[in-house]
Design a protein around this motif. Structure first.
Motif, short mmCIF file in Angstrom:
data_model
loop_
_atom_site.label_atom_id
_atom_site.label_comp_id
_atom_site.label_asym_id
_atom_site.label_seq_id
_atom_site.Cartn_x
_atom_site.Cartn_y
_atom_site.Cartn_z
N GLN A 47 25.24 -15.23 97.44
CA GLN A 47 25.51 -14.08 98.30
C GLN A 47 24.57 -12.92 98.01
N GLN A 48 24.21 -12.22 99.07
CA GLN A 48 23.49 -10.96 98.96
C GLN A 48 24.26 -9.94 99.78
N GLY A 49 24.61 -8.84 99.17
CA GLY A 49 25.48 -7.89 99.85
C GLY A 49 26.93 -8.31 99.67
N ALA A 50 27.82 -7.66 100.41
CA ALA A 50 29.24 -7.95 100.26
C ALA A 50 29.96 -7.66 101.57
N PRO A 51 31.10 -8.34 101.80
CA PRO A 51 31.88 -8.04 103.00
C PRO A 51 32.45 -6.64 102.94
N ALA A 52 32.51 -6.00 104.07
CA ALA A 52 33.03 -4.63 104.14
C ALA A 52 34.51 -4.61 103.78
N PRO A 53 34.95 -3.63 103.00
CA PRO A 53 36.37 -3.51 102.68
C PRO A 53 37.16 -2.88 103.81
N ASN A 54 36.45 -2.27 104.77
CA ASN A 54 37.10 -1.56 105.87
C ASN A 54 37.81 -2.51 106.82
N ILE A 62 31.77 -23.10 108.40
CA ILE A 62 33.18 -22.71 108.36
C ILE A 62 33.71 -22.77 106.93
N THR A 63 33.39 -23.85 106.23
CA THR A 63 33.83 -23.99 104.85
C THR A 63 33.14 -22.99 103.95
N VAL A 64 31.86 -22.74 104.19
CA VAL A 64 31.11 -21.77 103.39
C VAL A 64 31.71 -20.38 103.54
N VAL A 65 31.85 -19.92 104.78
CA VAL A 65 32.38 -18.57 105.02
C VAL A 65 33.85 -18.49 104.62
N ALA A 96 25.30 -31.28 97.37
CA ALA A 96 24.32 -30.54 96.56
C ALA A 96 23.49 -29.58 97.41
N LEU A 97 24.16 -28.76 98.21
CA LEU A 97 23.48 -27.83 99.10
C LEU A 97 23.43 -26.44 98.48
N ASP A 98 22.33 -25.74 98.74
CA ASP A 98 22.21 -24.33 98.38
C ASP A 98 22.24 -23.52 99.67
N VAL A 99 23.21 -22.62 99.76
CA VAL A 99 23.39 -21.83 100.98
C VAL A 99 23.26 -20.35 100.64
N ALA A 100 22.45 -19.65 101.40
CA ALA A 100 22.31 -18.20 101.24
C ALA A 100 23.18 -17.50 102.27
N VAL A 101 24.02 -16.61 101.80
CA VAL A 101 24.87 -15.82 102.68
C VAL A 101 24.48 -14.35 102.51
N TYR A 102 23.89 -13.79 103.54
CA TYR A 102 23.43 -12.40 103.49
C TYR A 102 24.32 -11.53 104.38
#
Length: 288
Positions: free
Chosen positions: A56-63, A78-81, A220-226
């Motif tokens: 992960q890069q960044g973070a989900p908004a708390p708002n 879907i599983t990643v998120v 064995a996947l690498d997933v980037a979540v920005y």
């Protein structure tokens, strides 16, 4: 060996599902607070068993209220998120009839959209707005379909209207919309190029069963979540301008993740963002 791993993964995930599905069904029926957390637990276990590593890069908004606008390449998204935080999805109505996936979607309290009936868009947007007002973080795959994992398709503005509906007519109130990029970077620890990315992407007329088996077998996947910067939306916000802004933001984040380089934003993106904010302010003042 890979086949044995896939079979063991499926067996373990089946056992987990047999425990969590009845619990989630009861929680949904009785409207218990835990109904928001059980799917999150399932997704975390699933990503761990399959071997999906999330960066992960960044973070989900708390708002809250919060609508998350993401790109879409595969059912794996879907599983990643879903493993990141408690949330619900907005999906096309066909998903509700899919074997296994349809059941999981219903238990995760997915809002289904019939894309062939435009007259229902307003009603669905109202349903999404209510869920957001109740505190649910809702995920919209804003392209309206999946792609090959190497690009971001144009975003559709129709359901982003749910954000402005949730904002209501009170200028003191507002809704947060946050762009989210999902990019598949690696396979077995090695960089994943354009040719290999469709191994993960599920789009077009691909057979679901075969694709599922391939993911379980290889994993064995690498997933980037920005996570992009959340945008405050009001009832007067122009949803089409908002859509263009979110699309360009997600595209910039996705291209940076795929190239594993810093995010590049062009002048046109800055103009688009300034257009969005200035239009929202002008419209709000006009209605005051």
């Amino acid at each position: 060996m890979a086949e044995i791993k896939a079979i063991l993964t499926i067996l373990l995930l089946t056992l987990v599902s047999l425990v969590l599905i009845p619990l989630q069904w009861i929680a949904v029926k009785l409207n218990l607070p835990i109904q928001k957390n059980l799917p999150h637990i399932w997704h975390k276990i699933a990503t761990s068993l399959v071997g999906i590593r999330i960066h992960q890069q960044g973070a989900p908004a708390p708002n809250r209220p919060l609508l998350i606008a993401a790109n879409h390449a595969s059912w794996v998204d879907i599983t990643v998120v879903g493993s990141l935080m408690p949330l619900s999805f907005i999906a096309k109505s066909e998903v509700s009839g899919w074997p296994v996936f349809g059941l999981f979607a219903k238990l995760q309290r997915t809002v289904f959209v019939n894309r062939t009936r435009r007259t229902e868009t307003a009603a669905v947007a109202d349903t999404i707005a209510v869920r957001m007002a109740e505190g649910d973080a809702m995920v919209l795959f804003a392209e309206g379909t999946s792609n090959d994992g190497n690009c971001v398709l144009p975003f559709r503005s129709a359901l982003l209207g749910a954000a402005t509906r949730a904002a209501g007519g009170d200028q003191e109130s507002g809704v947060w919309v946050q762009p989210l990029s999902i990019a598949y970077q690696g396979l077995f620890g090695m960089p994943m190029g354009r040719v290999h990315r469709p191994h993960v992407a599920w789009y077009g007329d691909m057979e679901l069963a075969g694709h599922l088996w391939g993911i379980f077998k290889h994993g064995a996947l690498d997933v980037a979540v920005y996570w992009g910067e959340p945008v405050r939306v009001e009832a007067a916000t122009d949803r089409k301008v908002l859509t263009r802004h979110l699309e360009r933001e997600v595209r910039a984040l996705t291209m940076a993740a795929l190239r594993q380089k810093p995010v590049e934003r062009f002048d046109s993106d800055e103009i688009e963002a300034s257009e969005f904010f200035s239009n929202a302010e002008k419209t709000a003042k006009a209605g005051a």
